[in-house]
Design a protein around this motif. Structure first.
Motif, PDB file in Angstrom:
ATOM      1  N   HIS A 475       0.854  -1.183   0.000  1.00 27.56           N
ATOM      2  CA  HIS A 475       0.000   0.000   0.000  1.00 27.56           C
ATOM      3  C   HIS A 475       0.890   1.234   0.000  1.00 27.56           C
ATOM      4  CE1 HIS A 475      -3.234   2.806   0.991  1.00 27.56           C
ATOM      5  NE2 HIS A 475      -4.079   1.843   0.670  1.00 27.56           N
ATOM      6  N   GLU A 476       0.489   2.209  -0.824  1.00 24.73           N
ATOM      7  CA  GLU A 476       1.357   3.367  -1.020  1.00 24.73           C
ATOM      8  C   GLU A 476       1.365   4.320   0.173  1.00 24.73           C
ATOM      9  OE1 GLU A 476       3.334   3.676  -3.617  1.00 24.73           O
ATOM     10  OE2 GLU A 476       2.566   1.758  -4.373  1.00 24.73           O
ATOM     11  N   THR A 477       0.287   4.378   0.952  1.00 27.16           N
ATOM     12  CA  THR A 477       0.189   5.390   2.013  1.00 27.16           C
ATOM     13  C   THR A 477       0.133   4.814   3.423  1.00 27.16           C
ATOM     14  OG1 THR A 477      -2.222   5.448   1.749  1.00 27.16           O
ATOM     15  CG2 THR A 477      -0.947   7.028   0.466  1.00 27.16           C
ATOM     16  N   GLU A 479       1.240   2.769   6.587  1.00 23.52           N
ATOM     17  CA  GLU A 479       2.527   2.296   7.097  1.00 23.52           C
ATOM     18  C   GLU A 479       2.545   0.770   7.186  1.00 23.52           C
ATOM     19  OE1 GLU A 479       5.285   3.941   7.968  1.00 23.52           O
ATOM     20  OE2 GLU A 479       4.389   5.805   7.226  1.00 23.52           O
ATOM     21  N   SER A 484      -4.956  -1.701   6.015  1.00 25.02           N
ATOM     22  CA  SER A 484      -5.287  -0.880   4.851  1.00 25.02           C
ATOM     23  C   SER A 484      -6.687  -1.144   4.328  1.00 25.02           C
ATOM     24  CB  SER A 484      -4.278  -1.132   3.719  1.00 25.02           C
ATOM     25  OG  SER A 484      -4.317  -2.498   3.319  1.00 25.02           O
ATOM     26  N   ASP A 595      -6.801   7.003  -5.587  1.00 18.06           N
ATOM     27  CA  ASP A 595      -5.698   6.819  -4.640  1.00 18.06           C
ATOM     28  C   ASP A 595      -5.554   8.033  -3.732  1.00 18.06           C
ATOM     29  OD1 ASP A 595      -4.773   8.616  -6.462  1.00 18.06           O
ATOM     30  OD2 ASP A 595      -2.849   7.632  -6.818  1.00 18.06           O
ATOM     31  N   GLY A 597      -5.984   8.160  -0.680  1.00 17.50           N
ATOM     32  CA  GLY A 597      -5.490   7.787   0.642  1.00 17.50           C
ATOM     33  C   GLY A 597      -6.575   7.637   1.685  1.00 17.50           C
TER      34      GLY A 597
END
Length: 609
Positions: A475-477, A479, A484, A595, A597
């Motif tokens: 997942h890009e955002t 942690e 997620s 995306d 977030g």
């Protein structure tokens, strides 16, 4: 000096159309705002669900379901519901903005409240509007002076329908709840004093207003009786009583039309005393006068026929449509009204009686009340144990039980929403005036795992009796180690020990290393990418044949789903590609970037293309 907390919604634009302005009120449903509709250029009212309820799936479902039901009701005295939807984390409904003076301000002295006919005119228009809602099975449930608007013509309109009711209330509001609210309004209009909603006795305005007609006291007392059983059944039945009282009261003089006519005084002394003729001379004159009067009466009878009349036929057992047609065929322009009544032998929908009764002489414009059978008052309770709650409601309504109370109970054996028992029990005779209690398996409500770590999420699910199934995904955002996504969503109901899929972030996708051998051809590089994609195992069938290109970058053209486009409307279930990933729409949305977030936004991340 304290700075007021800014409203979280004022100034927001929902779905690019509704611009929220001043907050009008708040209740269990949420907050209502005056808003500008960009599409029509009109002022509307937008009710936004409370933020803490957006994650409560049953509450969202109930909110949107009631808004949809209200959209089907149309009456000039009701604020029409026009739209409902969801924009990101805002669930909303839109209704018409009624112009006029709130009844709460009218009661402050802007209206001559002590004139019974004017008060009854307002109340009659409120009941006409409520009758249209009650006929569709919809109650208002929170009718107060600030939710009634009085127009220039003296008629009233109703707004402020709650979209959710307070779960802390002992009983769900019904049609008799609305009748009591109208009775409180009538008391306030007659007396000029607001009534105490918690009064434990029937209200009587004669305690505050002298020389009040007893019929008005009866109207208010009947509607405000603390025991719902003794109130009129619904708005239509109460309207009939109000109209009867309106006809029984003498109408006040028109404004500016006070009767100034006075008899002209005549002094008896100034008039000469009449001379009496002898009887023998008066007899011929009297006889001639009698003949003349008889002739004139006969001529007048012939020249001026009486108003048309007819006898009311016996309509017992006749269907409502046929009865109405028969009355219309009399040619008197009769005002036909209907009310419901229980009857042991007349089929539902048939005429069980009339007011006046058969044989009554009717004149043009008279009112006829037809009592329509709704079947016997007592009926056997159907067996709904094992059915779903919705199935049980349908079967009970078909059997004639319209008051249904639901009690939720935990059950380890039955799926959520399954009926466990009824009161009265199946096969027992029930009074259709009393509620039927259905006990339903509650199951376990799935909690929100937003912002938790894997350990915290597993612990939260275990504590409520659910099983966590952990899935790891880039997942890009979020942690690494953080949640997620979850499936099912928060607010869903599962049986005990039901499984919840918890997606845990492993961090962003690692960047692909450049090829070490300069002799490799682009086709070989593409092949390598395909092998890696196959080994990753996170594709969804859309990855084959779409290499990443030189340099390891990804773009929208490598996905089979169409690229996301701002301004485009996406329905639930539609898929798009964006920045090398594929997303699926959770609900209708527009201008929400996939995306962004937002964990619980309108898009579900389906993985790399």
């Amino acid at each position: 000096m304290e700075t007021p907390t800014p409203d979280p919604h004022s100034g927001a634009v929902l779905d690019g159309r509704y611009v929220l302005g001043e907050r009008l009120r708040s209740d269990a449903s949420g907050s209502a705002y005056a808003a500008h509709d960009r599409a029509t250029g009109t002022t509307v009212v937008v009710t936004v669900l409370h933020p803490w309820l957006v994650g409560d799936a049953p509450a969202v479902h109930a909110f949107r379901g009631r808004a949809q039901h209200l959209e089907a009701v149309s009456h000039p005295g009701l604020a029409r519901f026009l739209d409902h939807g969801r924009d990101g984390d805002r669930v909303y409904a839109v209704n018409e903005y009624l112009r006029g003076e709130p009844l709460a301000e009218v009661l402050d002295g802007a209206f001559p409240v002590h004139e019974p006919h004017r008060a009854l005119t307002v109340i009659a228009s409120v009941l006409e509007a409520l009758d249209a809602a009650h006929a569709q099975g919809i109650v208002h449930g929170a009718l107060t002076p600030d939710r009634v608007v009085v127009g220039d013509d003296g008629r009233a309109g109703i707004t402020g329908f709650p979209l959710l009711f307070d779960a802390a209330e002992d009983e769900a509001p019904d049609t008799r709840t609305d009748v009591r609210a109208v009775g409180l309004l009538l008391h306030a209009l007659i007396t000029g004093e607001p009534a105490d909603p918690g009064e434990a006795r029937p209200l009587r305005p004669s305690a505050l207003v002298d020389s009040l007609p007893p019929d008005l006291d009866m109207l208010v007392a009947n509607a405000t009786d603390p025991n719902p059983r003794y109130r009129p059944r619904d708005a239509g039945q109460y309207l009939t009583l109000v109209e009867q009282v309106m006809r029984s009261l003498s109408r006040p003089l028109e404004e500016g039309g006070a009767d100034t006519t006075r008899p002209i005084p005549i002094a008896a002394a100034e008039l000469p005393a009449p001379r009496r003729r002898p009887l023998r001379r008066r007899v011929p004159v009297l006889a001639a006068a009698v003949l003349l009067v008889a002739a004139l009466f006969a001529t007048g009878w012939a020249l001026f026929p009486r108003e048309p009349e007819a006898t009311l036929p016996d309509l017992a057992g006749v269907a409502a449509e046929e009865a109405e047609a028969r009355l219309e065929s009399l040619g008197l322009g009769l005002v036909v009204r209907f009310r419901d009544t229980y009857h042991d032998t007349v089929e539902p929908g048939g005429v069980a009686g009339s007011e006046p009764g058969p044989g009554a002489v009717l004149a043009e414009g008279d009112a006829v009340m037809l009592a329509l059978s709704v079947g016997p008052r007592h009926a056997d309770v159907p067996d709904v144990v094992g059915d779903t709650e919705n199935e049980a409601r349908d079967l009970l309504r078909e059997a004639g039980f319209t008051r249904i109370d639901v009690v939720q109970e935990h059950s380890a054996e039955q799926l959520p929403g399954t009926v466990l028992a009824t009161e009265p029990a199946a096969g027992r005779e029930g009074d259709r005036e009393d509620p039927v209690v259905i006990r339903v398996s509650e199951g376990v409500i799935v909690p929100s795992l937003d912002g938790m770590t894997q350990e915290e999420a597993v612990d939260a699910l275990t504590r409520v009796g659910l099983t966590a199934v952990v899935v790891e995904q880039h997942h890009e955002t979020v942690e690494p180690g953080g949640v997620s996504a979850q499936n099912p969503e928060p607010g869903s109901i599962l049986p005990e020990e039901g499984e919840v899929s918890v997606t845990v972030s492993t961090g962003p996708e690692p960047e692909e290393e450049p090829s070490e051998s300069p002799s490799e051809t682009p086709s070989e590089e593409s092949g390598g990418d395909r092998d890696e994609e196959s080994e990753d195992g996170d594709g969804d069938g859309h990855n084959d044949g779409h290499g990443g290109g030189q340099g390891g970058g990804w773009d929208d053209h490598s996905c089979s789903a169409p690229a996301w486009s701002p301004g485009t409307t996406y329905e639930e279930g539609e898929r798009v590609s964006h920045n090398g990933r594929e997303y699926e729409s959770r609900w209708w949305n527009q201008d929400n970037e996939p995306d962004s977030g937002t964990l619980w936004g309108p898009w579900s991340d389906r993985g790399r293309c």
